[in-house]
Enzyme design. Structure first.
Site, PDB file in Angstrom:
ATOM      1  N   LYS A 116     -46.762   7.501  -0.851  1.00  0.00           N
ATOM      2  CA  LYS A 116     -47.138   8.551  -1.816  1.00  0.00           C
ATOM      3  C   LYS A 116     -48.650   8.618  -1.977  1.00  0.00           C
ATOM      4  CE  LYS A 116     -42.949   9.554  -4.256  1.00  0.00           C
ATOM      5  NZ  LYS A 116     -42.191   9.688  -5.491  1.00  0.00           N
ATOM      6  N   LYS A 198     -38.661  10.119   5.473  1.00  0.00           N
ATOM      7  CA  LYS A 198     -37.422  10.282   4.693  1.00  0.00           C
ATOM      8  C   LYS A 198     -37.384  11.683   4.062  1.00  0.00           C
ATOM      9  CE  LYS A 198     -37.867   8.876  -0.102  1.00  0.00           C
ATOM     10  NZ  LYS A 198     -37.098   8.568  -1.255  1.00  0.00           N
ATOM     11  N   LYS A 201     -37.415  15.395  -2.076  1.00  0.00           N
ATOM     12  CA  LYS A 201     -37.384  16.683  -2.776  1.00  0.00           C
ATOM     13  C   LYS A 201     -38.784  17.238  -3.010  1.00  0.00           C
ATOM     14  CE  LYS A 201     -35.473  14.350  -6.642  1.00  0.00           C
ATOM     15  NZ  LYS A 201     -36.282  13.141  -6.787  1.00  0.00           N
TER      16      LYS A 201
HETATM   17  N1  AQP Z   1     -33.761  10.418   1.927  1.00  0.00           N
HETATM   18  C1  AQP Z   1     -32.964   9.669   1.170  1.00  0.00           C
HETATM   19  N2  AQP Z   1     -31.886   9.077   1.712  1.00  0.00           N
HETATM   20  C2  AQP Z   1     -31.036   8.318   0.928  1.00  0.00           C
HETATM   21  N3  AQP Z   1     -31.222   8.142  -0.393  1.00  0.00           N
HETATM   22  C3  AQP Z   1     -32.277   8.734  -0.971  1.00  0.00           C
HETATM   23  N4  AQP Z   1     -32.745   8.772  -2.225  1.00  0.00           N
HETATM   24  C4  AQP Z   1     -33.865   9.510  -2.281  1.00  0.00           C
HETATM   25  N5  AQP Z   1     -34.159   9.998  -1.069  1.00  0.00           N
HETATM   26  C5  AQP Z   1     -33.203   9.531  -0.221  1.00  0.00           C
HETATM   27  C6  AQP Z   1     -32.089   8.117  -3.361  1.00  0.00           C
HETATM   28  O1  AQP Z   1     -32.016   9.055  -4.413  1.00  0.00           O
HETATM   29  C7  AQP Z   1     -32.127   8.365  -5.653  1.00  0.00           C
HETATM   30  C8  AQP Z   1     -33.041   9.114  -6.557  1.00  0.00           C
HETATM   31  O2  AQP Z   1     -34.322   9.127  -6.037  1.00  0.00           O
HETATM   32  P1  AQP Z   1     -35.535   9.459  -6.980  1.00  0.00           P
HETATM   33  O3  AQP Z   1     -35.529  10.888  -7.313  1.00  0.00           O
HETATM   34  O4  AQP Z   1     -35.534   8.560  -8.141  1.00  0.00           O
HETATM   35  O5  AQP Z   1     -36.782   9.039  -6.152  1.00  0.00           O
HETATM   36  P2  AQP Z   1     -37.098   9.085  -4.651  1.00  0.00           P
HETATM   37  O6  AQP Z   1     -36.376   8.000  -3.930  1.00  0.00           O
HETATM   38  O7  AQP Z   1     -38.592   9.069  -4.560  1.00  0.00           O
HETATM   39  O8  AQP Z   1     -36.514  10.499  -4.187  1.00  0.00           O
HETATM   40  P3  AQP Z   1     -37.285  11.694  -3.519  1.00  0.00           P
HETATM   41  O9  AQP Z   1     -36.295  12.765  -3.242  1.00  0.00           O
HETATM   42  O10 AQP Z   1     -38.090  11.197  -2.365  1.00  0.00           O
HETATM   43  O11 AQP Z   1     -38.201  12.182  -4.702  1.00  0.00           O
HETATM   44  P4  AQP Z   1     -39.742  12.445  -4.672  1.00  0.00           P
HETATM   45  O12 AQP Z   1     -39.963  13.433  -3.568  1.00  0.00           O
HETATM   46  O13 AQP Z   1     -40.073  12.970  -6.011  1.00  0.00           O
HETATM   47  O14 AQP Z   1     -40.404  11.113  -4.402  1.00  0.00           O
HETATM   48  C9  AQP Z   1     -32.593   6.954  -5.355  1.00  0.00           C
HETATM   49  O15 AQP Z   1     -31.505   6.074  -5.584  1.00  0.00           O
HETATM   50  C10 AQP Z   1     -32.934   6.990  -3.909  1.00  0.00           C
HETATM   51  O16 AQP Z   1     -32.603   5.764  -3.279  1.00  0.00           O
END
Ligand code: AQP
Length: 335
Positions: A116, A198, A201
């Site tokens: 990030k 990965k 969102k």
């Molecule tokens: N690509 C992924 N594959 C499997 N699991 C995933 N998770 C996120 N991306 C993947 C799981 O979703 C849950 C919630 O995630 P989060 O919103 O708390 O944070 P994150 O992991 O940072 O998700 P994003 O989508 O990547 O959000 P942003 O873009 O805001 O950083 C977690 O349990 C995670 O494991």
């Protein structure tokens, strides 16, 4: 014999954008299945979300949408505690205490912090680095025994365990040390536009992710555009064929098939037919969730009630733990 109290389970998702199929497969779709066996607490992690820049109106909208999405995915607010993280200030209060036993070295080594920081080079703030300590506070506050997370969050959960153990060793038994709950089928879903990254969102390229709000045509189009390779064989090989392997993982996650079974389904078939089939299983599975989500969002009073009751229930548990923590570290509580 007296029934044992259910073990506690905590998980949270950030309202940092529309929820992707990565979040769904990695976390949310497992939530409903766990609610009968465990005392589940599910949070909309808005405090986490502001570690990267959010547009305030969008953050408010995504918060309500995410709460509704949990319910649309089968989470029952009568069985679980469903709440918004910032409605329970104890999360911030415990984070402060845990900060005093967390080391900058271990936080700066976190993969997500490095990713990030690179992606948001103009906003490498203390909150971004402290994100895993806040996550530890989220979990430890509720004495959660189990944390369902995607494979991408395992490192953070390891840090939660380390901080919990460190605190317990220094001040005496206080926290339950949580275990990860990662179902076997939980793949790390990769971006459709760059299968070495990965799926997130907050990706600036909307073709990289599929959201639970995307309509059928959008889903099919995104899968048709998914990056694969110049070969023609549908085979799971993350080194040589990361794009095809990611699509196979998604296909298996939505159909329950094994990778071998999926490879057999597409033996001798071209990438075009394969991508269409993956798009179709995803679109079919998401259609009822999308419809239910729309219905729930039309009833804001109901959603506001759910989050209010959830925050009250969460706070009752959280402040019990926080009081114990404050006592252990030596804060004077008056007579
Ligand atoms: N690509 C992924 N594959 C499997 N699991 C995933 N998770 C996120 N991306 C993947 C799981 O979703 C849950 C919630 O995630 P989060 O919103 O708390 O944070 P994150 O992991 O940072 O998700 P994003 O989508 O990547 O959000 P942003 O873009 O805001 O950083 C977690 O349990 C995670 O494991």
């Amino acid at each position: 014999m007296e029934a044992q109290p259910k073990r506690k389970l905590f998980s949270a998702v950030q309202p940092s954008g529309a929820v992707t199929i990565g979040n769904y497969i990695g976390a949310i779709r497992n939530f409903a299945a766990l609610q009968d066996e465990y005392a589940c607490l599910y949070a909309v992690a808005d405090l986490h979300a502001i570690t990267v820049k959010q547009e305030p109106a969008a953050l408010r909208r995504h918060t309500l949408e995410l709460l509704a999405l949990f319910i649309a995915c089968g989470v029952d607010p009568e069985k679980c505690t469903l709440f918004v993280q910032s409605h329970v200030p104890a999360h911030c209060e415990l984070t402060w205490v845990l900060n005093t036993i967390a080391y900058p070295g271990e936080l700066s080594r976190m993969t997500q912090f490095k990713d990030k920081s690179a992606r948001h080079a103009d906003n490498v703030n203390m909150g971004l680095m402290d994100h895993p300590v806040l996550m530890a506070a989220d979990i430890l506050l509720y004495q959660a025994a189990l944390v369902p997370v995607g494979a991408d969050q395992k490192q953070h959960l390891e840090l939660t365990r380390d901080l919990g153990i460190r605190f317990n060793n220094r001040y005496g038994a206080t926290f339950t040390i949580p275990e990860p709950f990662t179902p076997k089928s939980t793949a790390r879903i990769m971006s459709l536009a760059d299968p070495t990254k990965k799926m997130s969102k907050s990706d600036e390229n909307p073709n990289g992710f599929v959201t639970l709000d995307d309509d059928r045509d959008t889903i099919l189009r995104k899968f048709q555009r998914a990056v694969t390779d110049s070969g023609a064989e549908v085979r799971y090989d993350t080194e040589e064929k990361p794009g095809v392997s990611n699509l196979l993982s998604i296909y298996c996650a939505f159909t329950g098939k094994t990778i071998e079974g999926a490879e057999r389904d597409f033996a001798g078939k071209g990438y075009g037919e394969f991508k269409l089939a993956v798009g179709e299983v995803v679109a079919d599975a998401l259609a009822p969730i999308r419809a239910e989500h729309g219905r729930l969002l039309a009833d804001k009073a109901y959603l506001n009630g759910v989050m209010k009751r959830g925050a009250e229930a969460a706070a009752r548990i959280a402040y019990r733990t926080l009081a114990k923590v404050y006592r252990k570290v030596g804060f004077y509580a008056g007579e």
